[in-house]
Design a protein around this motif. Structure first.
Motif, short mmCIF file in Angstrom:
data_model
loop_
_atom_site.label_atom_id
_atom_site.label_comp_id
_atom_site.label_asym_id
_atom_site.label_seq_id
_atom_site.Cartn_x
_atom_site.Cartn_y
_atom_site.Cartn_z
N THR A 89 -23.50 2.89 -17.81
CA THR A 89 -23.45 3.39 -19.09
C THR A 89 -24.68 2.98 -20.08
N PRO B 246 -19.73 7.43 -15.66
CA PRO B 246 -20.01 8.20 -16.80
C PRO B 246 -20.89 9.32 -16.81
N GLU C 33 -14.50 9.93 -22.41
CA GLU C 33 -14.53 11.05 -21.87
C GLU C 33 -15.15 11.38 -20.43
N GLY C 34 -15.68 10.34 -20.06
CA GLY C 34 -16.17 10.29 -18.66
C GLY C 34 -15.32 10.77 -17.57
N SER D 16 -20.71 10.64 -22.12
CA SER D 16 -19.02 10.38 -21.83
C SER D 16 -18.85 9.10 -21.27
N THR D 17 -18.13 8.34 -21.83
CA THR D 17 -17.84 6.81 -21.14
C THR D 17 -16.53 6.70 -20.47
N TYR E 258 -19.11 10.05 -26.41
CA TYR E 258 -17.85 10.66 -26.30
C TYR E 258 -17.13 9.64 -25.73
N GLU E 259 -16.44 8.67 -26.43
CA GLU E 259 -15.62 7.43 -26.15
C GLU E 259 -14.57 7.99 -25.17
#
Lengths: 568, 568
Positions: free
Chosen positions: A373, A399, A393-394, A356-357, A390-391
């Protein structure tokens, strides 16, 4: 339209079908909301008298009738004033109407029935025949436990009868191997009204728990982790500083000491941070890897408690690694490796990994995020692990990697997680002294492999259908004699295996051998050593596995070698 | 007059001397009470401004002056009305006067000074020269934490200058080996303001803790104990039923879940009882020996917190044995044996044992008490242990054994206890099925050996003056090279000892050998393996003990054999 939208539409329509049937059978019931879920659908009602499980067949029958009417489903936008008039006796719907933006709201209709609804349905009720009502439970208006208590009817629906049959088969299997049932059968743990949601570990369950901890400890020691133990209760000020108080307070328990409020820890990180801060740290100490098997307490609604899957207290196999940004990649790599070692050890081969980034409201500058990341990506790549991204979504503080495993019944579980944290080191002003004598900020990484020991134990119980592997089984070997004549021989074997550290027992009862086997089978003892006249005479052993397979004529040496392999 | 009464009179008189000096130096200070204690005396004051440690020398000097005045001490009974007039400005004394029975109260006088007093003094102040003021601390009127906060000055006094000198020497030694100081020096544990009284175990301290637990576990396993783990929080109703709520509530912490009150467990017994009751028990299962290393939380006044000696959370090495009355004696015998094994393992040879017998307000009939008390006696006798009898000092629910140990500095500690309990089995209606198929009541025995793991660790630290024995030391072996040339040899040794499960480390620093030795010494590492050119050439090892003794020319085999012995 993607397939998962289709099934959502089907299930949402099935929720309407349920509400329609309830309205016909119990006209005074107030309707609230009825969404689809990943597993099916539910509808929350305020009935005049509470629904019971035995009401479900009649409701399902009426649903089936309505389905057969093949009523077309329509959806239209109407002015709010019109909707308010339509639902003037339903305070829930009125509240929803007030909260919808714009001047109109959507109304779905099928025959006489109508419901406030955003839309997304199948064409007619005839498509909704493949449903099943599952249970009745308590819920609250908008999930708020200070709000109006409601009654929830849950169900599921599929496109075809075959899908529904497969679902029911899986469900039967899941019920058969429900860890709560196995826990009772195998005398592993119990729950008591005196502590709802708090597991009591019986001797046999405590062994499994200890084996899970011990196995991980051996891996952590080899990876230079050091174990700490921090208090169960810490002051509110600390939880305010850590941010947990603001974001997590509703799930925390509190107590008072000397007129000061303390929280019972829901997480272990603040404790680890205080240990880090206890004295100045040098770059020479980094990466500092602190492990804690920390018992966390978190509030859960009584309605969602579910054995060891969802309890109010559980032990996190927590790891907090403090390192320099440059050390991050190597650390991630090591964590991924340990996670895979553990998951594969327990037979989980189907592992889904996602990164999740950076989300929009992130803290920390882009360069640091990119570095972290990349560290996560390279850590996974160098372990040969493919992953999804998961763009955005961090978490706001960094992340993360999440590991999802698929069990033997095809169900997915999220267990391990690796989270980079830029926030707490800054928030708690954590530093280390660099080789140049200046102060620098370490990165903190939170990671768990099991996630919760208790929950992982439950996953294993169901995954293995009650047959825990040899190395964590409460009793590994049970010695069964056919007559008393073999008892001295049995005692010899008992002593030999005990001496080598195996968990071995002997059935001392006067039951016939079939009874002894049945009892050991029920407790899922991996190895039964069956001793009769022939075995005594030849000084051999018959090894009976819990699946019924037998190996005859083994010598003690054979068995010891086998046991050594099974123990690893 | 017995000697201990003499010393009490001396110390109580010294408390008057202290109050006298304070009255002269700070006339507006209100006096409250000043008793003698086993260690000395104290006086609780309400000063106009708080005393500080640096005020003590001036107070002591004035006490010395008053002592030199050789004022005679007199004591008389006066009418209460007279005393009320005398102390009309002192609400504490007025409260005391009201509570004394009869029409008169005692007044002690020395010169201008007088104090409300039951009596028991030395002849004149000249006999009070051998005193020492120790510290200032906070206290409360009558020890009630909702009451008036006061200031306590503590001190001690002896008959002769020699006794005082010896006391001061012992005290210096105790300060030097204070476990809180050692805990910091050896990086074992810490305390933080965020959790007052709750220990944080650092990695090195956690190892010691785990070794203590692990050692006992191995003895318990051999004695057929089974380990359980019960929840930290249990409902108030349970604690009301167990009696803890009524008798112990002020020392318990509470929290709320779903508007229901739960206590954070101060003891583990109710949890064990619920496990026992979880299913019907047969005589075949008895004696059922349940062990629990249970973290208990108990309130302590902040003023009495004292490192690990007196903390607000600690782990009880609890054992709960459920057995038939006939099995009691054998069980007691086994418990005494394990207790002695443990205490002797840690070098405690001077052990005092006492049996507390039936008090007046006892429950259970005489025959049962006699049987239980006899079981305790025979259990001790058959272990060859002599004991004292404390007539009538048992708990209302049953007789008990207490073990007191004397440490290397001559101080006594109460650790282990074995308590027979007739009450809880009846209170919780515990039963077992007899061979005849009827129901019978088991006896419950509570027992602890360490008492509290944390406190026992502190006792060991002080008893061993910081030099924990090899088998529980956080790092057992440290390898020190004189130059980098010996590093490969050192790595070899490191791997060999690690493989065999020893806690071994290598000093990787570039410090000279003297620095490396000093660092290992400070951490009290039992074994230093010193490797120089000669050792490398001859493939030998120099073993340096932490007391400075050295053994030269040892082979690896020699060392491994030595280590195996030390580990046992």
């Amino acid at each position: 339209m993607k397939p998962e939208q289709d099934i959502n539409n089907l299930r949402h329509s099935a929720a309407h079908l349920l509400a329609h049937a309830v309205s016909e059978l119990y006209p005074d019931t107030k309707l609230t909301i009825g969404p689809s879920t990943p597993e099916g659908f539910f509808y929350d009602f305020l009935p005049t008298t509470n629904f019971k499980e035995q009401d479900l067949p009649a409701i399902a029958e009426r649903m089936q009738e309505i389905a057969e009417r093949k009523l077309p489903l329509t959806h239209e936008q109407v002015p709010k004033a019109h909707a308010r008039e339509l639902y003037k006796d339903n305070p829930f719907k009125l509240e929803l109407i007030d909260q919808i933006e714009g001047d109109t709201v959507g109304i779905a209709r099928q025959g006489e029935f109508h419901d406030l609804c955003r839309g997304g349905h199948v064409e007619h009720t005839g498509l909704l025949k493949n449903f099943k009502l599952l249970n009745v439970s308590g819920s609250y208006w908008r999930g708020n436990r200070d709000g109006q208590p409601l009654q929830r009817i849950s169900g599921t629906a599929f496109f075809t009868p075959k899908e529904l049959r497969m679902y029911e088969k899986r469900r039967q299997e899941a019920l058969k191997y429900d860890h709560r049932k196995l826990g009772k059968e195998q005398d592993l743990f119990s729950f008591h009204e005196e502590g709802p949601g708090f597991p009591f570990f019986h001797p046999r369950g405590k062994i499994v728990y200890d084996q899970l901890v011990g196995y991980l400890q051996s891996l952590l020691r080899a990876a230079d982790y050091q174990e700490i133990a921090t208090p169960m209760m810490l002051s509110d000020e600390l939880w305010k500083r850590s941010g947990h108080y603001d974001h997590y307070r509703d799930n925390m328990y509190f107590s008072e000491i000397d007129d000061r409020s303390f929280a019972i820890k829901p997480m272990n990180c603040p404790g680890a941070i205080l240990v880090y801060k206890e004295r100045p740290r040098s770059y020479r100490e980094l990466p500092l890897k602190l492990a804690e098997f920390g018992l966390a307490h978190r509030y859960e609604l009584s309605g969602v408690l579910h054995g060891l899957f969802r309890a109010r207290a559980f032990t996190i196999d927590d790891g907090h690694v403090f390192c320099t940004p440059d050390q991050l990649e190597e650390q991630i790599k090591q964590m991924v490796a340990i996670t895979y070692t553990v998951l594969k050890k327990f037979g989980f081969e189907d592992i889904t990994v996602g990164i999740s980034t950076k989300p929009e409201d992130a803290m920390g500058d882009d360069a640091l995020w990119d570095k972290a990341t990349d560290a996560l990506k390279h850590g996974l790549e160098s372990a040969g692990v493919s992953f999804e991204i998961y763009e955005g979504e961090g978490a706001f503080y960094g992340p993360k990697i999440e590991f999802r495993i698929k069990d033997s019944m095809g169900r997915e579980w999220q267990c391990g997680t690796i989270q980079v944290d830029f926030f707490q080191p800054q928030n708690f002003d954590l530093t280390y002294v660099t080789p140049e004598g200046t102060r620098a900020r370490p990165v903190m990484v939170h990671r768990a492999i099991y996630g919760s020991i208790e929950r992982f134990m439950a996953i294993l119980l169901e995954h293995y259908k009650g047959r825990l592997p040899f190395f964590i089984a409460p009793v590994q070997i049970k010695i069964l004699t056919i007559t008393d004549e073999q008892k001295p021989y049995a005692q010899e074997l008992l002593a030999t295996f005990k001496e080598r550290g195996y968990r071995v027992a002997m059935d001392e009862s006067s039951d016939p051998i079939s009874g002894k086997i049945k009892a050991a089978q029920l407790q899922q003892v991996p190895w039964m050593l069956v001793l009769g006249a022939k075995e005594l005479e030849n000084k051999t052993i018959t090894l009976r596995h819990r699946d019924g397979k037998q190996e005859f004529g083994l010598t003690l040496d054979d068995l010891l070698k086998k046991a050594e392999i099974a123990q690893k």
